[in-house]
Design a protein around this motif. Structure first.
Motif, PDB file in Angstrom:
ATOM      1  N   ALA A  45       0.678  -1.347  -0.124  1.00 65.16           N
ATOM      2  CA  ALA A  45      -0.083   0.019  -0.036  1.00 65.16           C
ATOM      3  C   ALA A  45       0.770   1.250  -0.041  1.00 65.16           C
ATOM      4  O   ALA A  45       1.658   1.474   0.699  1.00 65.16           O
ATOM      5  CB  ALA A  45      -0.806  -0.024   1.301  1.00 65.16           C
ATOM      6  N   LEU A  47       1.642   5.076   0.925  1.00 60.04           N
ATOM      7  CA  LEU A  47       1.050   6.092   1.895  1.00 60.04           C
ATOM      8  C   LEU A  47       0.202   7.517   1.094  1.00 60.04           C
ATOM      9  O   LEU A  47       0.632   7.951   0.192  1.00 60.04           O
ATOM     10  CB  LEU A  47       2.221   6.749   2.727  1.00 60.04           C
ATOM     11  N   LYS A  62      -6.945  -1.049   8.617  1.00 57.80           N
ATOM     12  CA  LYS A  62      -5.292  -1.414   8.481  1.00 57.80           C
ATOM     13  C   LYS A  62      -5.141  -1.940   9.766  1.00 57.80           C
ATOM     14  O   LYS A  62      -5.086  -1.617  10.856  1.00 57.80           O
ATOM     15  CB  LYS A  62      -4.489   0.097   8.156  1.00 57.80           C
ATOM     16  N   ASP A  64      -2.147  -4.003  12.124  1.00 60.96           N
ATOM     17  CA  ASP A  64      -0.981  -3.498  12.752  1.00 60.96           C
ATOM     18  C   ASP A  64      -0.035  -4.971  13.222  1.00 60.96           C
ATOM     19  O   ASP A  64      -0.316  -5.284  14.431  1.00 60.96           O
ATOM     20  CB  ASP A  64      -1.059  -2.693  13.912  1.00 60.96           C
ATOM     21  N   ARG A  67       2.649  -9.177   7.819  1.00 61.29           N
ATOM     22  CA  ARG A  67       2.309  -9.619   6.532  1.00 61.29           C
ATOM     23  C   ARG A  67       2.750 -11.208   6.205  1.00 61.29           C
ATOM     24  O   ARG A  67       3.784 -11.280   6.107  1.00 61.29           O
ATOM     25  CB  ARG A  67       2.752  -8.658   5.515  1.00 61.29           C
ATOM     26  N   GLU A 111      -2.570 -10.402   7.194  1.00 60.51           N
ATOM     27  CA  GLU A 111      -1.877  -9.914   8.264  1.00 60.51           C
ATOM     28  C   GLU A 111      -2.081 -10.697   9.617  1.00 60.51           C
ATOM     29  O   GLU A 111      -3.218 -10.660  10.087  1.00 60.51           O
ATOM     30  CB  GLU A 111      -2.194  -8.487   8.428  1.00 60.51           C
ATOM     31  N   ILE A 205      -7.117   0.984   4.941  1.00 59.16           N
ATOM     32  CA  ILE A 205      -6.756   0.755   3.497  1.00 59.16           C
ATOM     33  C   ILE A 205      -7.495   0.898   2.533  1.00 59.16           C
ATOM     34  O   ILE A 205      -8.733   0.421   2.760  1.00 59.16           O
ATOM     35  CB  ILE A 205      -6.108  -0.836   3.525  1.00 59.16           C
ATOM     36  N   LYS A 207      -8.464   0.095  -1.652  1.00 61.54           N
ATOM     37  CA  LYS A 207      -8.203  -0.715  -2.981  1.00 61.54           C
ATOM     38  C   LYS A 207      -8.890  -0.622  -3.941  1.00 61.54           C
ATOM     39  O   LYS A 207     -10.295  -0.320  -3.922  1.00 61.54           O
ATOM     40  CB  LYS A 207      -8.228  -2.302  -2.404  1.00 61.54           C
ATOM     41  N   ARG A 217       4.501  -1.588  -4.747  1.00 63.22           N
ATOM     42  CA  ARG A 217       3.822  -0.202  -4.362  1.00 63.22           C
ATOM     43  C   ARG A 217       3.382   0.550  -5.693  1.00 63.22           C
ATOM     44  O   ARG A 217       3.884   1.498  -5.723  1.00 63.22           O
ATOM     45  CB  ARG A 217       4.762   0.355  -3.520  1.00 63.22           C
ATOM     46  N   TRP A 221      -3.448   0.065  -4.045  1.00 64.66           N
ATOM     47  CA  TRP A 221      -3.768  -0.159  -2.823  1.00 64.66           C
ATOM     48  C   TRP A 221      -3.107   1.103  -2.219  1.00 64.66           C
ATOM     49  O   TRP A 221      -1.896   1.514  -2.198  1.00 64.66           O
ATOM     50  CB  TRP A 221      -2.897  -1.334  -1.997  1.00 64.66           C
ATOM     51  N   LYS A 223      -2.652   3.502   1.858  1.00 64.29           N
ATOM     52  CA  LYS A 223      -2.920   3.243   3.391  1.00 64.29           C
ATOM     53  C   LYS A 223      -3.017   4.750   3.888  1.00 64.29           C
ATOM     54  O   LYS A 223      -2.217   5.882   3.419  1.00 64.29           O
ATOM     55  CB  LYS A 223      -1.805   2.791   3.981  1.00 64.29           C
ATOM     56  N   LYS A 225      -3.470   6.649   7.346  1.00 65.07           N
ATOM     57  CA  LYS A 225      -3.088   6.472   8.882  1.00 65.07           C
ATOM     58  C   LYS A 225      -3.548   7.571   9.664  1.00 65.07           C
ATOM     59  O   LYS A 225      -3.652   8.836   9.299  1.00 65.07           O
ATOM     60  CB  LYS A 225      -1.737   6.388   9.211  1.00 65.07           C
TER      61      LYS A 225
END
Length: 344
Positions: A45, A47, A62, A64, A67, A111, A205, A207, A217, A221, A223, A225
């Motif tokens: 993903a 940023l 998302k 934490d 992966r 994840e 996230i 997509k 990347r 996707w 991300k 935050k």
């Protein structure tokens, strides 16, 4: 939370295709068989400062953690980290439950997390369950949130759209024990991000629904935050008889071009145990001078090779982390990228 949103007609489109229906018939198996990849580089993903807008985007929490790719083939399971290391023995419950799903062959992308009392993923708790950096413990209580299906029963699914892969994933895994769906939320991105932040989650996230699975990347996707969490290298530490575990603060560095740049320090987020273990590791890496030109009294300098995961609220005008908090060390097997600063 809201249930996953399915676009009208998606299921019908899949059902009409002989390539993507659930288990292949004998005739289909003769007509086409895709060799199962030994390993697939993950889609990562990018940023983004804000959530994208439009029906072409799907949104998830998302998580934490670490992966993982779960490979199921001929009654055996391999669990690979993002860096390609085999960690099957470190996630025994996930490995067991993957076999219990009864799939002939599959690759799940997801994840691994340990949840806190609120049901949110806790990276530090996962690290402690694994025995810390370099530890050999197994995280039997870890959960895999699966969010993609790359291969199923002789079919390589990476060329399909995200919506098609998700429908097959829902049908395939039938959430079992430690393996759960990472649900798609029926919400606008900005509203979902606001809710995630209010709940104390790391972020969301986004997509592209119509995108195939592309390694790297590429921007399919994103991300977004609530609190930034990135990987930095430890330059040194300040011993303290009053602080937990004997560490007053860590000095941190990010990458800039081919070198390193100091980005300030972190002095919170430690427990007595994590700080004591970290100090023991840092003592084995001590050097006489800082790896980059720095002036700071009372510091013990170390080789800049330990990747620490740090939560922070942004950067100050002079390039230091704001409100930084230590979360734990990253494993080499995880291959998380060290935060990259823009070149001057």
């Amino acid at each position: 939370m809201a249930k996953r949103m399915l676009r009208a007609g998606t299921g019908g489109d899949i059902a009409r295709s002989p390539v993507v229906t659930g288990r292949p018939s004998r005739r289909q198996a003769v007509l086409r068989f895709d060799p199962m990849p030994d390993r697939v580089e993950p889609c990562l993903a990018l940023l983004s400062p804000r959530a994208p807008v439009g029906p072409e985007w799907a949104f998830e929490v998302k998580w934490d953690g670490y992966r993982l790719a779960v490979h199921i083939e001929r009654g055996k399971v391999r669990i690979l980290t993002r860096g390609g290391h085999d960690w099957t023995s470190r996630f025994p419950t996930i490995a067991h439950d993957a076999l219990e799903m009864g799939l002939d062959s599959a690759i799940l992308d997801g994840e691994a997390v340990v949840l806190d009392e609120r049901g949110a993923s806790d990276f530090g708790a996962l690290q402690r369950a694994l025995g810390g950096r370099g530890g050999k413990k197994s995280a039997a209580g870890a959960i895999l949130y699966a969010f993609d299906l790359l291969y199923l029963d002789g079919r390589d699914l990476r060329a399909l759209t995200l919506d098609e892969r998700r429908d097959l994933l829902v049908a395939a895994i039938k959430p079992h024990g430690s393996i759960r769906m990472s649900e798609e939320l029926d919400a606008e991105g900005a509203a979902f991000l606001k809710l995630a932040c209010e709940l104390g989650l790391e972020g969301i996230i986004a997509k592209r629904r119509d995108a195939p699975y592309r390694s790297g990347r590429g921007g399919d996707w994103l991300k977004i935050k609530c609190v930034q969490s990135e990987t930095f290298l430890i330059l040194g530490y300040e011993p303290s008889s009053a602080a937990l575990g004997g560490i007053g603060r860590l000095l941190l560095a990010a990458r800039r071009g081919d070198g390193l740049a100091h980005v300030g320090s972190v002095g919170t987020g430690f427990t007595t145990k994590t700080a004591s273990e970290l100090k023991k590791t840092l003592r084995s890496l001590e050097i006489e001078k800082p790896a980059i030109p720095l002036k700071a009294k009372g510091m013990v300098w170390v080789q800049p090779i330990l990747p620490a995961e740090i939560a922070f609220r942004g950067l100050t005008d002079d390039g230091n982390l704001r409100h930084a908090s230590y979360k734990g060390l990253r494993e080499d097997a995880d291959q998380s990228e060290v935060f990259q600063l823009d070149e001057d």
